[in-house]
Design an enzyme around this catalytic site. Sequence first.
Site, PDB file in Angstrom:
ATOM      1  N   CYS A  11       0.859  -1.177   0.000  1.00  9.95           N
ATOM      2  CA  CYS A  11       0.000   0.000   0.000  1.00  9.95           C
ATOM      3  C   CYS A  11       0.898   1.230   0.000  1.00  9.95           C
ATOM      4  O   CYS A  11       2.077   1.148  -0.387  1.00  9.95           O
ATOM      5  CB  CYS A  11      -0.993  -0.017   1.160  1.00  9.95           C
ATOM      6  SG  CYS A  11      -0.244   0.033   2.809  1.00  9.95           S
ATOM      7  N   ASN A  14       2.204   1.538   4.429  1.00 11.20           N
ATOM      8  CA  ASN A  14       2.491   0.288   5.148  1.00 11.20           C
ATOM      9  C   ASN A  14       2.178   0.395   6.647  1.00 11.20           C
ATOM     10  O   ASN A  14       2.880  -0.187   7.480  1.00 11.20           O
ATOM     11  CB  ASN A  14       3.946  -0.188   4.935  1.00 11.20           C
ATOM     12  CG  ASN A  14       4.207  -1.613   5.415  1.00 11.20           C
ATOM     13  OD1 ASN A  14       5.265  -1.903   5.963  1.00 11.20           O
ATOM     14  ND2 ASN A  14       3.260  -2.501   5.247  1.00 11.20           N
ATOM     15  N   CYS A  16      -1.583   0.962   7.410  1.00  8.09           N
ATOM     16  CA  CYS A  16      -3.022   0.683   7.512  1.00  8.09           C
ATOM     17  C   CYS A  16      -3.437  -0.583   6.757  1.00  8.09           C
ATOM     18  O   CYS A  16      -3.736  -1.607   7.365  1.00  8.09           O
ATOM     19  CB  CYS A  16      -3.833   1.873   6.985  1.00  8.09           C
ATOM     20  SG  CYS A  16      -3.620   3.386   7.937  1.00  8.09           S
ATOM     21  N   ARG A  17      -3.463  -0.512   5.414  1.00  6.32           N
ATOM     22  CA  ARG A  17      -4.060  -1.595   4.637  1.00  6.32           C
ATOM     23  C   ARG A  17      -3.163  -2.816   4.470  1.00  6.32           C
ATOM     24  O   ARG A  17      -3.586  -3.946   4.738  1.00  6.32           O
ATOM     25  CB  ARG A  17      -4.470  -1.080   3.239  1.00  6.32           C
ATOM     26  CG  ARG A  17      -5.613  -0.102   3.263  1.00  6.32           C
ATOM     27  CD  ARG A  17      -5.728   0.625   1.936  1.00  6.32           C
ATOM     28  NE  ARG A  17      -4.569   1.485   1.689  1.00  6.32           N
ATOM     29  CZ  ARG A  17      -4.301   2.116   0.571  1.00  6.32           C
ATOM     30  NH1 ARG A  17      -5.120   1.967  -0.458  1.00  6.32           N
ATOM     31  NH2 ARG A  17      -3.241   2.883   0.460  1.00  6.32           N
ATOM     32  N   SER A  18      -1.945  -2.628   3.983  1.00  4.65           N
ATOM     33  CA  SER A  18      -1.130  -3.820   3.652  1.00  4.65           C
ATOM     34  C   SER A  18      -0.704  -4.630   4.880  1.00  4.65           C
ATOM     35  O   SER A  18      -0.628  -5.866   4.785  1.00  4.65           O
ATOM     36  CB  SER A  18       0.065  -3.467   2.759  1.00  4.65           C
ATOM     37  OG  SER A  18       0.987  -2.616   3.397  1.00  4.65           O
ATOM     38  N   ASP A 126      -8.204   3.850   0.796  1.00  2.72           N
ATOM     39  CA  ASP A 126      -7.292   4.172   1.890  1.00  2.72           C
ATOM     40  C   ASP A 126      -8.080   4.734   3.076  1.00  2.72           C
ATOM     41  O   ASP A 126      -8.706   5.776   2.956  1.00  2.72           O
ATOM     42  CB  ASP A 126      -6.279   5.211   1.386  1.00  2.72           C
ATOM     43  CG  ASP A 126      -5.113   5.354   2.329  1.00  2.72           C
ATOM     44  OD1 ASP A 126      -5.237   4.950   3.503  1.00  2.72           O
ATOM     45  OD2 ASP A 126      -4.082   5.876   1.899  1.00  2.72           O
TER      46      ASP A 126
HETATM   47  P1  4NP Z   1      -1.856   2.876   4.031  1.00  2.00           P
HETATM   48  O1  4NP Z   1      -2.460   4.267   4.540  1.00  2.00           O
HETATM   49  O2  4NP Z   1      -1.268   3.145   2.667  1.00  2.00           O
HETATM   50  O3  4NP Z   1      -3.035   1.967   3.961  1.00  2.00           O
HETATM   51  O4  4NP Z   1      -0.827   2.454   5.045  1.00  2.00           O
HETATM   52  C1  4NP Z   1      -1.692   5.443   4.596  1.00  2.00           C
HETATM   53  C2  4NP Z   1      -0.875   5.670   5.658  1.00  2.00           C
HETATM   54  C3  4NP Z   1      -0.135   6.841   5.729  1.00  2.00           C
HETATM   55  C4  4NP Z   1      -0.226   7.771   4.707  1.00  2.00           C
HETATM   56  C5  4NP Z   1      -1.030   7.520   3.617  1.00  2.00           C
HETATM   57  C6  4NP Z   1      -1.762   6.352   3.561  1.00  2.00           C
HETATM   58  N1  4NP Z   1       0.507   8.992   4.793  1.00  2.00           N
HETATM   59  O5  4NP Z   1       0.372   9.818   3.882  1.00  2.00           O
HETATM   60  O6  4NP Z   1       1.268   9.186   5.761  1.00  2.00           O
END
Ligand code: 4NP
Length: 159
Positions: A11, A14, A16-18, A126
């Site tokens: 994702c 790294n 939240c989702r993955s 997201d």
């Molecule tokens: P993820 O979510 O891609 O599912 O881990 C996010 C976590 C952090 C950020 C963006 C998406 N960020 O911009 O910090």
Amino acid sequence: MSQPLRVLFVCLGNICRSPLAEVVVKSVAETQGLSDKFHFESAGTGSWHVGGSADPRSASKALEKGLTLENHRAQQITQLNIHDWDIFVAMDRDNRDSLIRMGAKPEQVLMMRAFEGLEAAPDVPDPYYGGAHGFEDAYQMLKENAQGLLDDLLAKYVR
Ligand code: 4NP
């Protein structure tokens, strides 16, 4: 015995989702006695959270479902480590495009939501910034696709 298939869930951050995808799919694989066939990890295409823990909202969602992200530490996928992996499972199309720019072959990149019987795989939205789709939705999408993903990997890539 052949080497385990190296599968990286990807994702943006790294956190939240993955990481949640990694533990959901790993737990389904474990219940089916498939653990030795796969090596699963997760990574982000961005560097912001490298070395950090999972987002607390993802960690508590995991706990609620009998899983844990306690030991998760965020890592980044780049063109330097792209060749360490056999298969990438992208959460959304941006992640997929980033992986291909880093040097992944298109056929190495699967979409996480490719196993819902739809013509084109939707993104796992997201949940980081809040919005319509939260962490429960993300979990349900991951859970819904986990078996199909494992079946596909077994059929196509595992001897
Ligand atoms: P993820 O979510 O891609 O599912 O881990 C996010 C976590 C952090 C950020 C963006 C998406 N960020 O911009 O910090």
